[in-house]
Write a protein that holds these residues in place. Sequence first.
Motif, PDB file in Angstrom:
ATOM      1  N   GLU A 132      36.460   9.545  10.865  1.00  0.00           N
ATOM      2  CA  GLU A 132      35.531  10.131  11.707  1.00  0.00           C
ATOM      3  C   GLU A 132      34.301   9.648  12.232  1.00  0.00           C
ATOM      4  OE1 GLU A 132      34.241  13.880   8.894  1.00  0.00           O
ATOM      5  OE2 GLU A 132      35.530  12.416   7.522  1.00  0.00           O
ATOM      6  N   HIS A 173      32.913   7.945   8.808  1.00  0.00           N
ATOM      7  CA  HIS A 173      33.373   8.266   7.604  1.00  0.00           C
ATOM      8  C   HIS A 173      34.925   7.910   7.504  1.00  0.00           C
ATOM      9  CE1 HIS A 173      30.351  11.520   6.766  1.00  0.00           C
ATOM     10  NE2 HIS A 173      29.929  10.551   6.940  1.00  0.00           N
ATOM     11  N   ARG A 221      27.291  15.421   0.218  1.00  0.00           N
ATOM     12  CA  ARG A 221      27.237  14.692   1.420  1.00  0.00           C
ATOM     13  C   ARG A 221      26.203  13.537   1.512  1.00  0.00           C
ATOM     14  NH1 ARG A 221      31.197  17.140   4.040  1.00  0.00           N
ATOM     15  NH2 ARG A 221      30.853  15.662   5.497  1.00  0.00           N
ATOM     16  N   GLU A 233      36.405   9.071   0.527  1.00  0.00           N
ATOM     17  CA  GLU A 233      35.520   8.848   1.679  1.00  0.00           C
ATOM     18  C   GLU A 233      34.501   8.084   1.551  1.00  0.00           C
ATOM     19  OE1 GLU A 233      34.719  12.823   3.218  1.00  0.00           O
ATOM     20  OE2 GLU A 233      33.606  12.352   4.984  1.00  0.00           O
TER      21      GLU A 233
HETATM   22 MG    MG Z   1      33.394  13.664   6.517  1.00  0.00          MG
END
Ligand code: MG
Length: 697
Positions: A193, A320, A435, A447
């Motif tokens: 990402e 990411h 996150r 991730e």
């Molecule tokens: Mg992400």
Amino acid sequence: MSHLSEIFGSNVFNDSIMRERLPKATYKSIRKTIDEGLPLTLEIAEVVSSCMKDWAIEKGATHYTHWFQPMTGITAEKHDAFINPTEDGKVILEFSGKELIKGEADGSSFPSGGLRVTFEARGYTAWDCTSPAFIKNNTLYIPTAFCSYTGETLDKKTPLLRSMECLSKNAVRVLRLFGNEKVSKVTSTVGPEQEYFLIDKKLYDKRKDLIFTGRTLFGAKAPKGQEMEDHYYGSIKERVSAFMKDLDDELWKLGISAKTEHNEVAPAQHELAPIFTTANIATDHNQLTMELLKSVALRHGLVCLLHEKPFAGVNGSGKHNNWSLSTNDGQNLLDPGKTPHENAQFLIFLCAVIKAVDEYADLLRLAAGNPGNDHRLGANEAPPAIISIFLGDELTKILDQIAAGEDISANKAGKLTVGVSTLPALPKDTTDRNRTSPFAFTGNKFEFRMVGSSASIASSNFFLNTIVAEVLEQFADRIEKSGDLDTEVNNIIKEVVKKNGRIIFNGNGYSEDWVAEAEKRGLPNIKSYVEAIKCLMDEKNLSVMEKHKVFSRVEMHSRYEISLEKYIKTINIEALTMLEMSRRQILPAAISFGAQVANSINQIKSCGIDADISANAELLQEVAALTAQLKKEITLLDEKVAKAQEPDQDTFSQAMYYRTEVFVQMGRLRAAADKLECIVDAKLWPFPTYADILFNI
Ligand code: MG
Ligand code: ADP
């Protein structure tokens, strides 16, 4: 046909084009070459090249280029026309098999970290046939690996391909031990990402810092930042939306599956995510995406900033790196299975990642580092510089229970150990997101969230692939030796939880408590990029890369030198740009403003009335004091830059000096200038401010 299906992949020499246009036998051979990673023979290359040339010329191509990824972090290309002169003064269009598989490049201007002396400057490029050729700007692009004549790698693709190979080999070994006889190849899959900023080109052109360094070196906070949280997922402005539409078209033509696009947290910040693919194609695609982001933006009068921290005080940009393992029959090895047997296999792959990330956290920290990311990691907007893994509470609990020898079998049959045949269904929780974790398990993939927005994702993935390959090899050896899958799987899980469990952290990665807790757990907290680079020379890292033939020791050393040099050059350019802007733009503006205020005092006085001029006088004092401060900081920075360049230092000490002295002094100079920006007449300020730039589009 819809617009999308019409254009998607239309400029790619992909599988369906090859199937359509190549003789059947050649198609079969090239398919086998790609699928099994065999070397490409000249015989196949001759047929493929001629077919590729015809296809490219039909599509309007006049040139071809061996497209490669040198250590600069961006891509390089040298264009050759398809033409060959004939004796009668005409030209014929030619492109041979040899030209397809091997190109020559004078590599003397690319960083090599001392690998090549100048008289041996030639490098060669070799087609990576696992990444399809494509057409861009009337040129046929051939994705290639770039090596020196003596065979050392000079690029980011070669180690990535090598790492994919060793990962496949060891993952297949483990699968065999689980009784899987079918799978012959395991590929690491990646979906990156990408975050970026878009700003107006006219404003960009007025700032030398943006032009030379990609980030603002000065700039007071605008009255509004991201505190209203009104930009994240906000409606996309018309100009940006036109840009995104145009960008999607360009990406789709190249077969890049750009899927989601949205506004990010900071004003003017956006994100783009493609659908995942193999690690090497994802890397090529991400490089192309970064190039297209920049070039398409220009068509819309915009500039795309990929720097990790273009603006202080609002969030910076990252990437990411979603990573998983996929078999050639389509299984995702990080997807918890449905049966106990699949669960056990999943847990072994999961444990391999946990152990690898714990034991080689320094390599991942390095992969995520670059000069720009030093502004983000650990700065409360991005993951901390400490690597940890988020697994989610449920999965963590299951691992802990297995480690404790508790019965977690579905039928509670009273067995104390959890064998392959007794594991219950594992939770498939993809909603449990954290996150703040640098390395999060998100249901069926990991991730890696520390990567910088401008960085190539190659190094994150070649390190990750190699260290996981190493641990899978250790596991395979153990299981083979023990001969009892059930018991050994149990032992391995127990041991990983005990020895490497410290890397698992499900809490808030941004908190101060975590920093203290991580230290207690003995996890490294490598605060700066320069310090991270050092780990390239650690024996454990040298030997793992050498063992799996991803890097030789010489290649690791060259990368160490290149990384340090890149850091030095980046900070040096930033410092020189600061000096230029502060001396020739900010200081003169401050002095003019001081004179303006002084004049106002004199003028009022000359009127002969008894007016209150205390405000003017106070302001003059303030401007004069800040101007003097600015001048002092300029002189200090100037001295430090000169000192940094003194000869006879080793590269590491020089890089460290830039970090601890030059970079720190740049912060002081900026602080003085930013204070001035807040009081100097806006009409006199020499370049656009944050308020001008961030809220313009
Ligand atoms: Mg992400
Ligand atoms: P987020 O919630 O972080 O935005 P998504 O679930 O939409 O995440 O996926 C983000 C990225 O992860 C996408 O690029 C997607 O293609 C990629 N991804 C999904 N599955 C895999 C996988 N098995 N391997 C690698 N990347 C994957």
